[in-house]
Design an enzyme around this catalytic site. Structure first.
Site, mmCIF file in Angstrom:
data_model
loop_
_atom_site.group_PDB
_atom_site.id
_atom_site.type_symbol
_atom_site.label_atom_id
_atom_site.label_comp_id
_atom_site.label_asym_id
_atom_site.label_seq_id
_atom_site.Cartn_x
_atom_site.Cartn_y
_atom_site.Cartn_z
ATOM 1 N N SER A 108 0.871 -1.306 0.128
ATOM 2 C CA SER A 108 0.073 -0.070 -0.049
ATOM 3 C C SER A 108 0.849 1.290 -0.053
ATOM 4 C CB SER A 108 -0.990 0.012 1.008
ATOM 5 O OG SER A 108 -2.042 0.665 1.132
ATOM 6 N N ASP A 117 -8.941 -4.930 -6.063
ATOM 7 C CA ASP A 117 -8.640 -3.844 -4.997
ATOM 8 C C ASP A 117 -8.891 -2.490 -5.719
ATOM 9 O OD1 ASP A 117 -7.393 -2.019 -3.571
ATOM 10 O OD2 ASP A 117 -5.287 -2.740 -4.058
ATOM 11 N N HIS A 147 -6.310 -6.193 -1.700
ATOM 12 C CA HIS A 147 -5.229 -5.284 -1.361
ATOM 13 C C HIS A 147 -4.167 -5.858 -0.643
ATOM 14 C CE1 HIS A 147 -4.049 -1.186 -1.005
ATOM 15 N NE2 HIS A 147 -3.715 -1.162 0.103
#
Length: 502
Positions: free
Chosen positions: A190, A431, A456
């Site tokens: 991320s 995602d 994710h």
């Protein structure tokens, strides 16, 4: 400086919390590899379960890497953790796998970043985890209250300083353990994935390569469509259940209609069993928005939380109204509680407060949606309003163009093709943040690995016997590429050694 606020830390938290509650525009969907664990999700291994394999250290870190003012030479203690269990030692030139901490305490990373311990035996790798400044125990100025006090102390809180921190810690570790020739692979998910890619670009002499998982590195300054995130959330719901999607789409008007009646907010509070009476519909709408985006973003096998929500909505008893169905979805996911906290997703946690500063300074991700382009009510990203909110909280204006100026912007793919190497961009196409990810190969060594059903940061989570085959193959592809990087590195060392002795 009169534009800076000088309120105490508790007041700063109150201001942030107030803005989160009252302004949907300020509510950028959360990043991070960490999952929220609710009733229907298995509990992850806690850091204490693995503590015997980890050794904690603190590095005396420089406050400001880019200035030579006397106060820039101040220091703070930055936490890092090492797992020596499978390391082959410096004489073997075994690699160093480095997990770059992101917007949270390092404690959470030790059980989330399964990619490192799962592959350490194969590579005989030394595992290093470095905490991001201003999070966890790596806080400047002596205390969190002082560090978060105002824009003057927060001014050292940014990504460039963070990756410079990582460089300093990693060089220290290599020297300390005589591992200067050990190749380093940085890993992040991320925001941490963005840091990993940027670290490889800025410090190629320190990191041989980077695995950037679910890194929305293109979601800045018009490099990705603003509506992209919510478009994928909508697509995920529609693919999971057409009837669930339709119910969610219709529910926003129903909330508005009920709220317009006498005692309408009280009726909504009763329907959704809120812990506190609703003061405005935005509290309920923001709660549902966060729940929907969360289950879409983290729709992991084998539980698939999005299916749990839609199962509750679609399985509601015959004759129940639209909002009753929506509530059944909430209950299916979160369990049958005495009440439901509408502030659950926006509580002023360490991560929420820190990330709010980061989004208000450099990490400006223009995420929004218009009219009828998603299953959500219109909420386009408004930079002017966003800027006012940030100024009101921190006394500073965001710099929406800085990330693309410093790391590369609209032409980032071309830049990576010309100057980049040894980066894996991995994404799951379910995602929502994949819309800002690199989804196609850029060169022979800057590659994209995507899975149609992935969520994710799923690829860097711990391996499980229940993992679907496509996830197993995704990880195998990443390992094969990293092995090729290391093999080439070792060949380069041999060639260089022969040349220097010729």
């Amino acid at each position: 400086m009169d534009t800076l606020i000088s309120h105490s830390f508790p007041l700063l938290i109150f201001l942030i919390f107030s803005i989160c509650v009252s302004a949907t525009q300020f509510n950028i969907p959360r990043l991070g590899a960490h999952r929220k664990r609710f009733q229907n999700e298995p509990k992850a291994m806690s850091p204490s379960d693995q503590s015997q394999d980890f050794k904690t250290f603190f590095y005396t870190q420089t406050l400001d890497h880019f200035n030579y003012r006397p106060d820039s030479y101040a220091t703070f203690q930055q936490r890092y953790v090492i797992n020596f269990k499978h390391w082959g030692g410096s004489n073997s030139s075994a690699p160093i796998f480095v997990y770059l901490g992101a917007e949270g305490s390092l404690d959470e990373d030790l059980d989330v970043a399964g990619f490192l311990p799962d592959n350490a035996p194969r590579f005989k790798a030394l595992l290093v985890y470095i905490e991001h400044r201003y999070y966890g125990k790596s806080v400047p100025f002596g205390s969190r209250e002082e560090a978060m006090k105002n824009a003057s102390t927060l001014g050292y809180f940014n990504s460039a300083q963070a990756i410079a921190d990582y460089a300093g810690v990693l060089l220290h570790i290599k020297k300390k353990y005589s591992a200067e020739r050990s190749p380093s692979i940085v890993v992040g998910g991320s925001y941490g994935g963005m840091l990993a890619a940027w670290f490889r670009l800025k410090y190629p002499h320190i990191a041989l390569g980077a695995l950037a998982s679910s890194a929305p590195i293109l979601y800045f300054h018009d490099t990705a469509p603003q509506v992209g995130y919510y478009t994928i959330v909508t697509k995920d719901f529609k693919e999971t259940s057409e009837s669930c999607y339709e119910t969610v789409r219709k529910s926003w008007d129903e909330i508005r209609k009920v709220a317009s009646r006498p005692n309408g907010l009280s009726m909504l509070s009763k329907t959704f069993r809120t812990c506190k009476p609703l003061k405005e519909t935005s509290e309920l709408k923001d709660f549902l928005d966060s729940l929907y985006t969360d289950v879409a973003q983290y729709d992991d096998p084998p539980t698939y939380p999005l299916s749990i929500v839609c199962g509750g909505i679609d399985g509601a008893p015959t004759g129940i109204d639209v909002l009753g169905k929506i509530f059944k979805g909430v209950v299916a996911y979160k369990g049958n509680r005495s009440c439901y906290d509408m502030d659950e997703y926006i509580r002023p946690t360490e991560t929420n407060v820190g990330w709010r500063w980061q989004t208000c300074s450099e990490m400006v991700m223009p995420i929004g949606h218009g009219h009828k382009d998603t299953m959500f009510p219109p909420a386009p990203f408004d930079l002017n309003r966003f800027t006012k909110d940030c100024e009101g909280t921190f006394g500073v204006k965001p710099k929406p163009h800085w990330v693309t100026t410093y790391y590369g912007g609209r032409d980032l793919k071309l830049i990576l093709h010309r100057f980049g190497s040894n980066i894996i961009f991995s994404n799951g196409l379910r995602d929502p943040y994949s819309t800002g990810g690199v989804l196609g190969n850029i060169s022979d060594s800057v590659v994209a690995i995507s899975t149609v059903n992935g969520s994710h940061c799923l690829d860097i989570l711990p391996e499980s016997k229940s993992d679907p085959q496509w996830l197993v193959m995704q990880r195998k592809s990443e390992i094969k590429i990293i092995e090729e990087w290391i093999a080439k590195y070792e060949n380069d060392l041999l060639e260089f050694k022969e040349e220097t002795h010729a």
